[in-house]
Design a protein around this motif. Structure first.
Motif, PDB file in Angstrom:
ATOM      1  N   PRO A  43     105.845 -23.163  -3.699  1.00 46.32           N
ATOM      2  CA  PRO A  43     106.529 -23.388  -4.983  1.00 46.32           C
ATOM      3  C   PRO A  43     107.281 -24.716  -5.078  1.00 46.32           C
ATOM      4  CG  PRO A  43     106.873 -21.141  -4.243  1.00 46.32           C
ATOM      5  CD  PRO A  43     106.165 -21.855  -3.133  1.00 46.32           C
ATOM      6  N   GLU A  44     108.004 -25.088  -3.995  1.00 41.29           N
ATOM      7  CA  GLU A  44     108.772 -26.342  -4.046  1.00 41.29           C
ATOM      8  C   GLU A  44     107.860 -27.572  -4.135  1.00 41.29           C
ATOM      9  OE1 GLU A  44     108.941 -24.929   0.341  1.00 41.29           O
ATOM     10  OE2 GLU A  44     108.916 -24.033  -1.652  1.00 41.29           O
ATOM     11  N   THR A  45     106.674 -27.479  -3.493  1.00 39.94           N
ATOM     12  CA  THR A  45     105.714 -28.596  -3.556  1.00 39.94           C
ATOM     13  C   THR A  45     105.112 -28.677  -4.957  1.00 39.94           C
ATOM     14  OG1 THR A  45     105.137 -27.979  -1.273  1.00 39.94           O
ATOM     15  CG2 THR A  45     103.794 -29.674  -2.305  1.00 39.94           C
ATOM     16  N   ILE A  46     104.774 -27.525  -5.510  1.00 40.14           N
ATOM     17  CA  ILE A  46     104.196 -27.465  -6.863  1.00 40.14           C
ATOM     18  C   ILE A  46     105.158 -28.126  -7.856  1.00 40.14           C
ATOM     19  CG2 ILE A  46     103.554 -25.877  -8.753  1.00 40.14           C
ATOM     20  CD1 ILE A  46     102.404 -24.012  -6.503  1.00 40.14           C
ATOM     21  N   ASN A  47     106.445 -27.814  -7.728  1.00 41.70           N
ATOM     22  CA  ASN A  47     107.454 -28.415  -8.618  1.00 41.70           C
ATOM     23  C   ASN A  47     107.498 -29.932  -8.487  1.00 41.70           C
ATOM     24  OD1 ASN A  47     108.137 -25.879  -9.522  1.00 41.70           O
ATOM     25  ND2 ASN A  47     109.894 -25.668  -8.166  1.00 41.70           N
ATOM     26  N   GLN A  48     107.472 -30.423  -7.253  1.00 43.44           N
ATOM     27  CA  GLN A  48     107.511 -31.877  -7.010  1.00 43.44           C
ATOM     28  C   GLN A  48     106.268 -32.561  -7.600  1.00 43.44           C
ATOM     29  OE1 GLN A  48     108.119 -32.007  -2.661  1.00 43.44           O
ATOM     30  NE2 GLN A  48     109.973 -33.145  -3.056  1.00 43.44           N
ATOM     31  N   ILE A  49     105.111 -31.916  -7.443  1.00 45.17           N
ATOM     32  CA  ILE A  49     103.850 -32.491  -7.954  1.00 45.17           C
ATOM     33  C   ILE A  49     103.868 -32.509  -9.485  1.00 45.17           C
ATOM     34  CG2 ILE A  49     101.346 -32.066  -8.145  1.00 45.17           C
ATOM     35  CD1 ILE A  49     101.471 -31.317  -5.105  1.00 45.17           C
ATOM     36  N   ALA A  50     104.381 -31.444 -10.094  1.00 45.65           N
ATOM     37  CA  ALA A  50     104.472 -31.383 -11.557  1.00 45.65           C
ATOM     38  C   ALA A  50     105.394 -32.494 -12.084  1.00 45.65           C
ATOM     39  CB  ALA A  50     104.980 -30.019 -11.997  1.00 45.65           C
ATOM     40  N   GLU A  51     106.510 -32.703 -11.388  1.00 49.74           N
ATOM     41  CA  GLU A  51     107.443 -33.770 -11.776  1.00 49.74           C
ATOM     42  C   GLU A  51     106.789 -35.146 -11.697  1.00 49.74           C
ATOM     43  OE1 GLU A  51     111.239 -33.758  -9.670  1.00 49.74           O
ATOM     44  OE2 GLU A  51     111.388 -31.592 -10.024  1.00 49.74           O
ATOM     45  N   CYS A  52     106.010 -35.335 -10.672  1.00 50.03           N
ATOM     46  CA  CYS A  52     105.418 -36.647 -10.402  1.00 50.03           C
ATOM     47  C   CYS A  52     104.152 -36.929 -11.221  1.00 50.03           C
ATOM     48  CB  CYS A  52     105.102 -36.729  -8.913  1.00 50.03           C
ATOM     49  SG  CYS A  52     104.846 -38.384  -8.324  1.00 50.03           S
ATOM     50  N   PHE A  53     103.320 -35.895 -11.407  1.00 46.32           N
ATOM     51  CA  PHE A  53     102.005 -36.100 -12.041  1.00 46.32           C
ATOM     52  C   PHE A  53     101.834 -35.408 -13.391  1.00 46.32           C
ATOM     53  CE2 PHE A  53     101.354 -36.765  -7.493  1.00 46.32           C
ATOM     54  CZ  PHE A  53     100.686 -37.979  -7.484  1.00 46.32           C
ATOM     55  N   GLY A  54     102.871 -34.693 -13.835  1.00 48.65           N
ATOM     56  CA  GLY A  54     102.801 -34.022 -15.124  1.00 48.65           C
ATOM     57  C   GLY A  54     102.213 -32.624 -15.029  1.00 48.65           C
ATOM     58  N   ASN A  55     102.284 -31.888 -16.131  1.00 49.24           N
ATOM     59  CA  ASN A  55     101.867 -30.478 -16.135  1.00 49.24           C
ATOM     60  C   ASN A  55     100.367 -30.265 -15.974  1.00 49.24           C
ATOM     61  OD1 ASN A  55     104.490 -29.532 -16.312  1.00 49.24           O
ATOM     62  ND2 ASN A  55     104.510 -29.656 -18.549  1.00 49.24           N
ATOM     63  N   ASP A  56      99.558 -31.301 -16.271  1.00 51.10           N
ATOM     64  CA  ASP A  56      98.107 -31.165 -16.073  1.00 51.10           C
ATOM     65  C   ASP A  56      97.748 -31.001 -14.595  1.00 51.10           C
ATOM     66  OD1 ASP A  56      97.579 -31.332 -18.755  1.00 51.10           O
ATOM     67  OD2 ASP A  56      97.141 -33.492 -18.739  1.00 51.10           O
ATOM     68  N   ALA A  57      98.655 -31.398 -13.728  1.00 49.25           N
ATOM     69  CA  ALA A  57      98.419 -31.288 -12.285  1.00 49.25           C
ATOM     70  C   ALA A  57      98.602 -29.852 -11.785  1.00 49.25           C
ATOM     71  CB  ALA A  57      99.348 -32.228 -11.537  1.00 49.25           C
ATOM     72  N   ILE A  58      99.073 -28.975 -12.680  1.00 47.69           N
ATOM     73  CA  ILE A  58      99.285 -27.565 -12.324  1.00 47.69           C
ATOM     74  C   ILE A  58      98.425 -26.683 -13.219  1.00 47.69           C
ATOM     75  CG2 ILE A  58     101.048 -25.749 -11.997  1.00 47.69           C
ATOM     76  CD1 ILE A  58     101.474 -28.398 -10.284  1.00 47.69           C
ATOM     77  N   LEU A  59      97.781 -25.703 -12.598  1.00 47.05           N
ATOM     78  CA  LEU A  59      96.912 -24.777 -13.331  1.00 47.05           C
ATOM     79  C   LEU A  59      97.159 -23.376 -12.783  1.00 47.05           C
ATOM     80  CD1 LEU A  59      94.518 -24.722 -15.439  1.00 47.05           C
ATOM     81  CD2 LEU A  59      92.998 -24.871 -13.464  1.00 47.05           C
ATOM     82  N   ASN A  60      97.566 -22.448 -13.634  1.00 47.03           N
ATOM     83  CA  ASN A  60      97.866 -21.067 -13.212  1.00 47.03           C
ATOM     84  C   ASN A  60      98.854 -21.018 -12.040  1.00 47.03           C
ATOM     85  OD1 ASN A  60      95.971 -20.198 -15.146  1.00 47.03           O
ATOM     86  ND2 ASN A  60      94.310 -20.351 -13.659  1.00 47.03           N
ATOM     87  N   ASN A  61      99.929 -21.784 -12.149  1.00 40.00           N
ATOM     88  CA  ASN A  61     100.975 -21.847 -11.113  1.00 40.00           C
ATOM     89  C   ASN A  61     100.497 -22.337  -9.745  1.00 40.00           C
ATOM     90  OD1 ASN A  61     103.040 -21.009 -12.849  1.00 40.00           O
ATOM     91  ND2 ASN A  61     102.463 -18.856 -12.561  1.00 40.00           N
ATOM     92  N   GLN A  62      99.367 -23.027  -9.731  1.00 41.70           N
ATOM     93  CA  GLN A  62      98.825 -23.610  -8.505  1.00 41.70           C
ATOM     94  C   GLN A  62      98.560 -25.087  -8.774  1.00 41.70           C
ATOM     95  OE1 GLN A  62      97.560 -21.555  -5.416  1.00 41.70           O
ATOM     96  NE2 GLN A  62      99.316 -20.584  -6.357  1.00 41.70           N
ATOM     97  N   VAL A  63      98.488 -25.880  -7.691  1.00 41.27           N
ATOM     98  CA  VAL A  63      98.148 -27.290  -7.868  1.00 41.27           C
ATOM     99  C   VAL A  63      96.680 -27.374  -8.290  1.00 41.27           C
ATOM    100  CG1 VAL A  63      97.844 -29.508  -6.692  1.00 41.27           C
ATOM    101  CG2 VAL A  63      99.857 -28.114  -6.207  1.00 41.27           C
ATOM    102  N   ASN A  64      96.442 -28.120  -9.361  1.00 40.96           N
ATOM    103  CA  ASN A  64      95.075 -28.324  -9.853  1.00 40.96           C
ATOM    104  C   ASN A  64      94.458 -29.442  -9.008  1.00 40.96           C
ATOM    105  OD1 ASN A  64      92.741 -28.898 -11.245  1.00 40.96           O
ATOM    106  ND2 ASN A  64      93.688 -28.878 -13.272  1.00 40.96           N
ATOM    107  N   THR A  65      93.881 -29.058  -7.867  1.00 41.44           N
ATOM    108  CA  THR A  65      93.413 -30.043  -6.892  1.00 41.44           C
ATOM    109  C   THR A  65      92.277 -30.910  -7.434  1.00 41.44           C
ATOM    110  OG1 THR A  65      92.118 -28.284  -5.874  1.00 41.44           O
ATOM    111  CG2 THR A  65      94.171 -28.871  -4.782  1.00 41.44           C
TER     112      THR A  65
END
Length: 194
Positions: A43-65
């Motif tokens: 969860p903490e990594t997902i939050n950091q990635i969302a902050e850095c790359f925007g919400n498109d980087a997250i899909l269904n509460n997971q990192v959109n790899t």
């Protein structure tokens, strides 16, 4: 204290094959790429990635790899941003893992051992290499990628020549038979040293 042996090589060089040989000898192996993928879904990594790359980087509460891969593989600056999030977390995770091991040495397998700076914490380094032709073919078959996609990934990594110049040992992995002979020699040396 447990010694750290870095195991690296470019994409498709056959690092995993060598890592498995170490495992078959009951030597603990930490595969940084696998652990990084797990850490990416914390969860903490997902939050950091969302902050850095925007919400498109997250899909269904997971990192959109898939989305993230497209961004970072085409842009070294974006890859640097992602690495600045992931690398410190992997480093911390690895340090905790090493403390739990009860062997004279462990293997840290990482494709980007040099690029990430992790090599600085290794007592010895082994670089696995193969011809570019072999590597491209292996990755195309394994990952179902086009030749261009594989070449792009190879371009993002240090050259074999550069890695080899900074390594203690090398294993040519064009064929498993040849690689295994070299592995046996290196393993003997490591057991004598540690």
């Amino acid at each position: 204290m447990t010694k750290i042996i870095g195991l690296t090589g470019g994409i498709g060089s056959g690092k995993t094959t060598i890592a498995r040989l170490f495992e078959s000898e009951n030597i603990p192996v930490y595969i940084a790429d696998i652990e990084a993928k797990k850490i990416m879904q914390f969860p903490e990594t997902i939050n950091q990635i969302a902050e850095c790359f925007g919400n498109d980087a997250i899909l269904n509460n997971q990192v959109n790899t898939k989305y993230l891969s497209q961004i970072v593989f085409e842009n070294p600056k974006e890859l640097e941003k992602l690495n600045s999030i992931i690398h410190p977390l992997v480093k911390l995770h690895f340090e905790k893992w090493v403390k739990k091991q009860k062997t004279p040495f462990v293997i840290k397998e990482s494709a980007i051992l040099f690029e990430s700076g992790s090599y600085k914490y290794c007592d010895k380094i082994i670089t696995v290499f193969a011809s570019e032709e072999t590597r491209i073919l292996r990755v195309m078959l394994r990952d179902k990628l086009s030749k261009d996609e594989v070449q792009q990934r190879i371009k993002n990594q240090w050259s074999d020549v550069k890695k080899i110049s900074m390594s203690d040992y090398t294993i040519e992995n064009e064929s498993v038979t040849v690689a295994k002979k070299r592995f046996d020699v290196i393993l003997k040396i490591l057991k004598i040293l540690y």
